[in-house]
Design a protein around this motif. Sequence first.
Motif, short mmCIF file in Angstrom:
data_model
loop_
_atom_site.label_atom_id
_atom_site.label_comp_id
_atom_site.label_asym_id
_atom_site.label_seq_id
_atom_site.Cartn_x
_atom_site.Cartn_y
_atom_site.Cartn_z
N ALA A 1 6.49 12.72 6.01
CA ALA A 1 6.17 11.30 5.88
C ALA A 1 5.08 10.89 6.86
CB ALA A 1 7.41 10.44 6.11
N LEU A 2 4.18 10.05 6.38
CA LEU A 2 3.20 9.34 7.22
C LEU A 2 3.68 7.89 7.28
CD1 LEU A 2 -0.11 10.71 5.60
CD2 LEU A 2 1.18 11.66 7.54
N LEU A 3 3.93 7.41 8.48
CA LEU A 3 4.62 6.13 8.66
C LEU A 3 3.69 5.02 9.16
CD1 LEU A 3 7.69 7.60 10.59
CD2 LEU A 3 7.50 7.22 8.12
N ASP A 4 4.17 3.78 9.03
CA ASP A 4 3.56 2.60 9.65
C ASP A 4 2.13 2.33 9.19
OD1 ASP A 4 5.89 2.12 10.96
OD2 ASP A 4 5.22 2.85 12.91
N TRP A 5 2.02 1.75 8.00
CA TRP A 5 0.72 1.46 7.39
C TRP A 5 0.33 -0.01 7.55
CZ3 TRP A 5 -2.56 5.10 5.49
CH2 TRP A 5 -2.04 6.40 5.43
N GLY A 6 0.95 -0.71 8.46
CA GLY A 6 0.71 -2.14 8.60
C GLY A 6 -0.68 -2.51 9.05
N THR A 7 -1.40 -1.60 9.70
CA THR A 7 -2.76 -1.91 10.16
C THR A 7 -3.82 -1.21 9.30
OG1 THR A 7 -2.65 -0.11 11.79
CG2 THR A 7 -2.04 -2.31 12.54
N ASP B 1 -3.66 4.45 13.26
CA ASP B 1 -2.72 4.87 14.31
C ASP B 1 -2.00 6.15 13.89
OD1 ASP B 1 -1.47 4.58 16.80
OD2 ASP B 1 0.25 3.52 15.94
N LEU B 2 -2.74 7.09 13.30
CA LEU B 2 -2.09 8.29 12.76
C LEU B 2 -1.93 9.35 13.84
CD1 LEU B 2 -0.84 8.97 10.09
CD2 LEU B 2 -2.95 10.08 9.40
N PHE B 3 -1.17 8.98 14.84
CA PHE B 3 -0.79 9.89 15.91
C PHE B 3 0.51 10.61 15.51
CE2 PHE B 3 -3.52 7.07 18.36
CZ PHE B 3 -4.13 7.94 19.26
N PRO B 4 0.87 11.67 16.22
CA PRO B 4 2.11 12.38 15.88
C PRO B 4 3.35 11.50 15.83
CG PRO B 4 0.79 13.74 17.32
CD PRO B 4 0.09 12.41 17.23
N HIS B 5 3.39 10.42 16.60
CA HIS B 5 4.61 9.59 16.58
C HIS B 5 4.78 8.86 15.26
CE1 HIS B 5 1.64 6.59 18.22
NE2 HIS B 5 2.25 5.81 17.33
N ASN B 6 3.74 8.82 14.44
CA ASN B 6 3.84 8.20 13.11
C ASN B 6 3.89 9.23 11.99
OD1 ASN B 6 4.04 5.43 13.58
ND2 ASN B 6 1.86 5.25 14.01
N GLY C 1 0.30 10.83 -4.40
CA GLY C 1 0.72 12.12 -3.84
C GLY C 1 0.69 12.20 -2.34
N ILE C 2 0.43 11.07 -1.65
CA ILE C 2 0.46 11.05 -0.19
C ILE C 2 1.92 10.84 0.24
CG2 ILE C 2 -0.45 9.95 1.89
CD1 ILE C 2 -2.59 11.26 0.16
N PRO C 3 2.43 11.63 1.19
CA PRO C 3 3.85 11.52 1.58
C PRO C 3 4.11 10.27 2.41
CG PRO C 3 2.75 13.14 2.95
CD PRO C 3 1.75 12.73 1.90
N VAL C 4 4.32 9.16 1.73
CA VAL C 4 4.54 7.87 2.39
C VAL C 4 5.80 7.23 1.83
CG1 VAL C 4 3.61 5.56 2.77
CG2 VAL C 4 2.06 7.53 2.75
N PRO C 5 6.78 6.86 2.67
CA PRO C 5 7.97 6.14 2.17
C PRO C 5 7.57 4.78 1.62
CG PRO C 5 8.31 7.01 4.40
CD PRO C 5 6.86 7.13 4.11
N THR C 6 8.05 4.47 0.43
CA THR C 6 7.67 3.23 -0.24
C THR C 6 8.53 2.05 0.21
OG1 THR C 6 6.95 4.47 -2.19
CG2 THR C 6 7.41 2.14 -2.49
N ALA C 7 7.89 1.00 0.68
CA ALA C 7 8.63 -0.20 1.09
C ALA C 7 9.34 -0.81 -0.11
CB ALA C 7 7.66 -1.22 1.70
N LEU D 1 0.83 -1.21 0.00
CA LEU D 1 0.00 0.00 0.00
C LEU D 1 0.86 1.25 0.00
CD1 LEU D 1 -2.81 1.37 0.29
CD2 LEU D 1 -2.52 1.12 2.78
N THR D 2 2.06 1.19 0.59
CA THR D 2 2.90 2.39 0.67
C THR D 2 3.20 2.93 -0.73
OG1 THR D 2 4.94 1.08 0.75
CG2 THR D 2 3.90 1.67 2.85
N ALA D 3 3.46 2.04 -1.69
CA ALA D 3 3.75 2.49 -3.06
C ALA D 3 2.52 3.10 -3.70
CB ALA D 3 4.26 1.32 -3.89
N GLU D 4 1.37 2.51 -3.45
CA GLU D 4 0.13 3.02 -4.02
C GLU D 4 -0.19 4.41 -3.47
OE1 GLU D 4 -2.98 3.18 -6.53
OE2 GLU D 4 -1.55 1.53 -6.43
N LEU D 5 -0.02 4.60 -2.19
CA LEU D 5 -0.29 5.91 -1.59
C LEU D 5 0.69 6.95 -2.11
CD1 LEU D 5 -0.97 4.79 2.09
CD2 LEU D 5 -2.65 5.78 0.51
#
Length: 286
Positions: free
Chosen positions: A195-201, A179-184, A66-72, A58-62
Motif C-alpha cells: 500500500a501507498l498511503l496518505d494521498w491528501g496532499t 510525501d512518499l517516504f517509507p513511513h507512507n 493498478g496502483i496499490p492504494v487503499p480506497t477511501a 483519488l484513492t479509488a482512481e489510483l
Amino acid sequence: MWSEVRPPTSAQVGADFGVEVGELRAHPGGFEADAFSDGRWFVKLWRGQPDSDAGLALTAELASRGIPVPTAQRALDGSYTAGHLGRRYAVFPYVDGRQATAADAEAIARAMRAVHDLTDLVLPRAELHEWCLEALRDRQDHPWLAGRRDEVLANVDRLEAVMERARAIDVPHVVCHHDLFPHNVLIDRDGRIAALLDWGTARLAPREHDLFVALCEPNTVRFLQSYGAEQLDPTHLEYARLARSLRDLAVRLRDEVDLEGINTWGLTGLRRVDADLATARPFCAT
C-alpha cells in the motif's frame, strides 16, 4: 505529546459510512492523525485539517489503475469524511504489512514512477506557496530556536528566492504524492509494496516535488536510478528539498510538539541540503 482520544463507535461508523466494524483499537498513526483498526477496517482521525474530498476520491482512481492504494470509503452523505469529537475521520480497508524502510527504496522509486506515468488524471495544480515562511518569521524568537535564529532565517530567505526562480521555469506536471517516504508505504510478507498511503496532499506538480524524497534516502543514487531519473530541474529539486525541512521545523514550532524533531527533521536536514543536491546533480539538466 498528543492526548489519547476515543475512536468512533461501531454504531457511529455504521451510521456515517454504512459499514460494520468491530472493536476499534488504537493503531500506529502519524504526526497529523490518530488511527484505529479492527483488523478489517482502518479509521483515520485527523488532529487538524482533514484530507480534501478530492484527495480521498483519488484513492479509488489510483486503485483502479493498478496502483496499490487503499480506497477511501464514501460516507452515506456522499462525502468522504464524518465528524467525531470535533474532528473529521475517514474509513479505509485495512491493509496488513510492515512499514517500509530504506532497504525498500528501489521498490518505492519504481512505484513513484508508475504514479508519475499516469497522464490523464484530473487534479488541482500545486502552487508555489509556503506557509512555513511566514510561520518561521513570526516565531523567530521562539525559545526552541535559541542560538539558531540567524541560521533558520537565512534558509527562509533562500527558500523565498528559490521559489521566485522556480516560478519562472516551466516543467511538466505529474501526479505527485508529496510525501512518499517509507513511513507512507507498507510492504507485504513477500517484500512487495502492499500500500501507498496518505494521498491528501496529492497535486499535479513537477516530478521533482516527489523526487526530493530520494535526496533524503541513504542511497540517493540507487533511488534515482530505480526511478529512471534524468534531466531533472535543479531549481525545482532545490525548492522541494529545502521546503520539506523548513516545513518540518515550522510545524513543530507552530504546534509546540516534538522538540527533538526541530533538530532531527528540521535543522539537520537544512544543513545537508547542498550536499544532497550535489549528489543528485548527475541526474539534472545542465
